[in-house]
Scaffold this active site. Structure first.
Site, short mmCIF file in Angstrom:
data_model
loop_
_atom_site.label_atom_id
_atom_site.label_comp_id
_atom_site.label_asym_id
_atom_site.label_seq_id
_atom_site.Cartn_x
_atom_site.Cartn_y
_atom_site.Cartn_z
N GLN A 25 0.82 -1.21 0.00
CA GLN A 25 0.00 0.00 0.00
C GLN A 25 0.86 1.26 0.00
OE1 GLN A 25 -3.14 0.69 -0.35
NE2 GLN A 25 -2.89 2.86 0.04
N GLU A 26 1.87 1.28 0.82
CA GLU A 26 2.66 2.49 1.01
C GLU A 26 3.62 2.79 -0.15
OE1 GLU A 26 2.34 4.80 3.53
OE2 GLU A 26 0.55 3.60 3.88
N SER A 27 4.28 1.76 -0.69
CA SER A 27 5.32 2.01 -1.68
C SER A 27 5.23 1.15 -2.93
CB SER A 27 6.70 1.78 -1.04
OG SER A 27 6.84 0.39 -0.73
#
Length: 108
Positions: A25-27
């Site tokens: 999700q983040e990267s």
């Protein structure tokens, strides 16, 4: 990334699948990812947070994952609920439903 997550997760008492979902999700599993606000690395650590957690190189896979797990563990200890912690990582409600599934081709 997968081997690092699986090796470190038990040290922090965290589920490797949860960490993989957060990284996705983040990267998008891009260790060089940088957000418009300056969060960087696999787990998108802000500079101040990274410094507080002892992360010297946010693009180093192990340092970033260790820092992100430490931060997540700290949040979980404060609120004692994964459902309350996950919004801190900007996950949308519908994405939380898929935390236990990370396609193996994306988690390497």
């Amino acid at each position: 990334i997968k081997a690092t997550v699986e090796r470190l997760a038990p040290e922090y008492g965290l589920d490797p699948n949860l960490i993989a979902a957060l990284i996705r999700q983040e990267s998008g599993f891009n260790r060089r990812a940088v957000s418009p606000v300056g969060a960087a690395g696999l787990m998108q650590l802000m500079p101040g947070t990274a410094k507080e957690l002892g992360v010297q190189d946010v693009f180093d896979i192990e340092q970033n994952i260790r820092g992100g797990m430490g931060y997540l563990q700290k949040l979980m200890q404060q609120v004692l609920s994964t459902k309350e912690v996950l919004p801190e990582f900007d996950l949308k409600l519908e994405q939380q439903l898929y935390l236990n599934f990370v396609p193996s081709d994306q988690f390497q």
